[in-house]
Structures are given as structure tokens and as C-alpha cells.
Motif scaffolding. Structure first.
Motif, mmCIF file in Angstrom:
data_model
loop_
_atom_site.group_PDB
_atom_site.id
_atom_site.type_symbol
_atom_site.label_atom_id
_atom_site.label_comp_id
_atom_site.label_asym_id
_atom_site.label_seq_id
_atom_site.Cartn_x
_atom_site.Cartn_y
_atom_site.Cartn_z
ATOM 1 N N ALA B 44 0.846 -1.184 0.078
ATOM 2 C CA ALA B 44 -0.011 -0.021 0.180
ATOM 3 C C ALA B 44 1.137 1.147 0.037
ATOM 4 O O ALA B 44 0.347 2.448 -0.341
ATOM 5 N N GLY B 245 -10.670 3.703 -0.142
ATOM 6 C CA GLY B 245 -11.309 4.040 -1.388
ATOM 7 C C GLY B 245 -12.880 3.117 -1.397
ATOM 8 O O GLY B 245 -13.314 2.848 -0.387
ATOM 9 N N TYR B 248 -12.772 -0.404 -0.119
ATOM 10 C CA TYR B 248 -12.338 -0.632 1.282
ATOM 11 C C TYR B 248 -13.748 0.106 2.170
ATOM 12 O O TYR B 248 -14.113 -0.724 3.036
ATOM 13 N N VAL B 302 -6.371 -4.773 -1.953
ATOM 14 C CA VAL B 302 -7.214 -4.288 -3.254
ATOM 15 C C VAL B 302 -7.208 -2.877 -3.701
ATOM 16 O O VAL B 302 -6.805 -2.771 -5.051
ATOM 17 N N GLU B 303 -7.108 -2.036 -3.120
ATOM 18 C CA GLU B 303 -7.278 -0.664 -3.394
ATOM 19 C C GLU B 303 -5.783 -0.199 -3.627
ATOM 20 O O GLU B 303 -5.724 0.659 -4.975
ATOM 21 N N ALA B 304 -4.787 -0.744 -3.202
ATOM 22 C CA ALA B 304 -3.397 -0.624 -3.666
ATOM 23 C C ALA B 304 -3.319 -1.341 -4.988
ATOM 24 O O ALA B 304 -2.644 -0.847 -6.091
ATOM 25 N N LEU B 306 -5.603 -1.884 -7.448
ATOM 26 C CA LEU B 306 -6.254 -1.183 -8.337
ATOM 27 C C LEU B 306 -5.664 0.185 -8.743
ATOM 28 O O LEU B 306 -5.697 0.519 -9.793
ATOM 29 N N ALA B 307 -4.997 0.812 -7.825
ATOM 30 C CA ALA B 307 -4.202 1.983 -7.846
ATOM 31 C C ALA B 307 -3.277 1.933 -8.888
ATOM 32 O O ALA B 307 -2.991 2.892 -9.700
ATOM 33 N N GLY B 312 -7.821 2.586 -8.170
ATOM 34 C CA GLY B 312 -7.808 2.780 -6.533
ATOM 35 C C GLY B 312 -8.007 4.129 -6.037
ATOM 36 O O GLY B 312 -8.109 5.099 -6.784
ATOM 37 N N GLY B 313 -8.663 4.045 -4.924
ATOM 38 C CA GLY B 313 -8.858 5.413 -3.839
ATOM 39 C C GLY B 313 -10.116 5.883 -4.803
ATOM 40 O O GLY B 313 -10.843 5.374 -5.504
#
Lengths: 62, 315
Positions: B44, B245, B248, B302-304, B306-307, B312-313
Motif C-alpha cells: 500500500a 477507497g 475498502y 485491493v485498493e493498492a 487497483l491504484a 484505486g482510491g
């Protein structure tokens, strides 16, 4: 009288020794791998023109 | 003629330690939490890490966590022997000597700290060293046997791994790393107090001043609810930071609603109701707490992920 080469004790010790051997082998692989990566990135280089240094200096400027 | 028989019974052969016994000293179950949260902290973080260096960082953090587990077992062997949950650990069961556990713990601690420093940076190594010190000296040797707040303050030790992972990647500690620390820190008390409610007798027998023993079971139920409310606010609030995000937020909303419901159920029950169904609600809350933490850190992961593809975010 029976003479058996392998007692249960030996099997237990065999497992333990094998485990320690594998840990030591993994340790060697890790140190070797880390050395290759760090040399590849120029972490140990004193030459300002080395590839790793150039990337580091560029990122520091940003 | 010499009567030579190697099939004879060898004293102590059955209790001689095997490799798995030494591995058990490292508390592999706790290690999975350490590995996973450190991994999330590392990924992350807004910095790229060479995959092999990242792998080594996680490994050294795990070894450091395991070493502190071995030192904890060495110090706590006397109380482990009287608690059902821990009586079969390698030292109380006689398979590993206390001195061996101490030596393994010290050597692996030094190894993990030095090699994490060499592989990544000395801030991460320093945090790992502090984590080991905190868990072994502050929690195990001091707080655990003296105060019912043992779990609350001691929980910090288990909360450091994502921060160490973050520091290993970036060389610094930011607000997001502190939030990930707080998430585990606030999660630890309700998780362990639920365990203390249904493992009744264990802590009494070992004379460990758990909240259930010192303040009573009613007070423990109140504490679980209060900490769960605070945790829910923190967990949902984290959704609006750089590591959060939509994924999350959705995860946090669902799990915190379930967790609050579980804590409310525990709060409303009395001992008679709990004993009648063999602590069903407390056990369900404890199981949910495991999923809770893994799902929150999984969502951050997952957010990291997707980023990296620009999704993400909140951006």
C-alpha cells in the motif's frame, strides 16, 4: 537379537537435521539473491555514473 | 558377545524435539497475521520495491515476529503449563528446553533486525527491534501479569507489522501507516476479551489479570462494546484516506455493522444466557474478528492493486 540400523530416534533426528539443512540452504539463497539485486541496482557502487545511482539521484531531484 | 540392540527404548526419545516443535515456538498462526499485514503495508506504500527485496523484508519481519513468540514462550512457560489452550506448547509439554527457546529467540531476533536493515533501511529495522522489545519486555515480562490493560497496551506489538512494511518500502512513517497500526491496535482488545469470556477458567488458573478476572465478566462485555464502537469509527474513517477507497469503504461498512451487532449481542447477554448456549455469541464474535481484520487489510490491498491500474482510491 535384532540389530536395526534405524531407530525411531534416528528418524526424528533425520527430520530435524533435514529441516536445519533446508533453512541454511534457504539462507544462502536469500543472501545470494539480495546481493545480486543490490549490486544490480548499484547500491554498493561508489561510481556516480552507475545505473542505480543515476536513478536514485533523479528521484531525489523530483 | 555384546548384546547390541538399537531397538531398545531410548529414554526421552519420544519427547525429543522435532523440527516442527522448534517451528511451533515461532507461533505460526500469529505469524500469518504478521506476514499478511506487513505485506499490505509494503504494497500500500507509495513506493516501488524490488519483488525479491519485498519478499525478504516480509520474511525478516515474520522471523522477527516469530522470534518474539519464542521469547514469549520461554518467559511464559510456567503459565502456559496451567492453561488448557497453551499446555501443549513445546516448552510446557517438555519437547523443547526453555534455554533452547531463549537462544532461538535471541538469535533470530538479532538476525531479523540486522538483515531487515541491510535489505531495506534502518528505520524499518529499528521499528522491528522496538516491536520485539515491546512484545517481550513491555507486554510479556511486565504488563501481562500486572495489569488488566495488558491486552490493550500489549496489542501495540501486533499492530506494528504494517507500519514496518510501509517503512521498509518508503523509509518513512506516514499518517496512513499510523492508521493501519491503529486498526490492529483497536481490534486487539475486543478480539482477546471475547476469547477470555469463553475460555473461562484458563486465565483464572494462570493468575493472569485479564479484565474478566479483575473487573468481572459484565465489565468485560461493556469494554468489548465500547472498543468496538471506537474501532468502527476508526475503520470506516480510514476509507477516506490515501489507503482507502470505494472497495475498502464497502468492506468496512458491512463488517463493522456485523461487528457492532456482535458486540451488542455480547453486551446484552448475561452469564446465564452465555452458559446456556455454550458461549455461542462470544465464539461467533471471536471468529468474526479474525475475518474482520483480514478483510480490512485485504480491502486495503485491493485498493493498492487497483491504484496501479489507475482505479484505486477516490481519485
Amino acid at each position: 537379537m535384532s540389530i536395526a540400523r534405524l531407530h525411531d530416534l534416528h528418524k526424528r533426528r533425520m527430520g530435524r537435521n533435514l529441516g536445519v539443512g533446508l533453512v541454511l540452504a534457504a539462507f544462502i539463497v536469500i543472501i545470494f539473491g539480495l546481493t545480486i539485486v543490490k549490486i544490480g541496482r548499484g547500491d554498493f557502487s561508489t561510481n556516480p555514473g552507475a545505473p542505480g545511482r543515476a536513478i536514485e539521484e533523479t528521484s531525489n531531484e523530483n | 558377545m555384546t548384546d547390541l540392540s538399537t531397538n531398545a527404548k531410548v529414554p526421552g526419545a519420544e519427547t525429543e524435539a522435532q523440527f516442527g516443535d522448534y517451528f511451533a515456538l515461532l507461533k505460526p498462526r500469529v505469524m500469518t497475521l504478521v506476514v499478511f499485514t506487513a505485506f499490505v503495508g509494503l504494497l500500500a506504500a507509495p513506493a516501488s520495491v524490488h519483488p525479491f527485496v519485498g519478499f525478504c523484508a516480509i520474511l525478516f519481519i515474520a522471523v522477527g515476529g516469530g522470534a518474539s513468540g519464542a521469547l514469549n514462550m520461554w518467559w511464559d512457560a510456567d503459565i502456559d503449563a496451567v492453561m488448557r489452550r497453551t499446555a501443549r506448547r513445546p516448552i510446557p509439554s517438555g519437547r523443547v528446553e526453555g534455554g533452547e527457546a531463549l537462544a532461538i529467540g535471541l538469535v533470530l531476533s538479532a538476525f531479523a533486525v540486522v538483515f531487515l536493515g541491510l535489505a531495506t533501511n534502518w528505520l524499518a529495522a529499528g521499528l522491528l527491534a522496538f516491536t520485539i522489545f515491546f512484545y517481550v519486555v513491555i507486554y510479556t515480562m511486565w504488563l501481562k501479569r500486572t495489569t488488566p490493560q495488558n491486552i490493550v497496551i500489549g496489542g501495540a506489538a501486533g499492530a506494528f507489522p504494517p507500519m514496518i512494511g510501509w517503512a521498509a518500502a518508503t523509509g518513512s512513517v506516514s499518517v496512513e501507516a499510523v492508521l493501519m497500526f491503529c486498526l490492529t491496535f483497536m481490534w486487539t482488545p475486543p478480539h482477546f476479551w471475547a476469547l477470555a469470556l469463553f475460555m473461562r477458567g484458563d486465565y483464572d488458573a494462570a493468575k493472569v489479570p485479564m479484565l474478566t478476572v479483575t473487573h468481572g465478566r459484565r465489565s468485560t462485555r461493556v469494554h468489548i462494546l465500547v472498543y468496538t464502537v471506537l474501532l468502527a469509527a476508526l475503520a470506516v474513517g480510514t476509507a477516506f484516506t490515501a489507503v482507502g477507497g470505494p472497495v475498502y469503504l464497502a468492506t468496512a461498512l458491512v463488517l463493522n455493522a456485523l461487528f457492532l451487532k456482535g458486540a451488542w449481542d455480547i453486551f446484552r447477554r448475561d452469564e446465564a444466557a452465555s452458559e446456556a448456549d455454550n458461549y455461542k455469541a462470544e465464539k461467533a464474535f471471536f471468529k468474526l474478528s479474525l475475518l474482520y481484520l483480514f478483510a480490512h487489510f485485504g480491502a486495503i490491498l485491493v485498493e493498492a492493486g487497483l491504484a496501479r491500474f489507475g482505479f484505486g482510491g477516490w481519485a
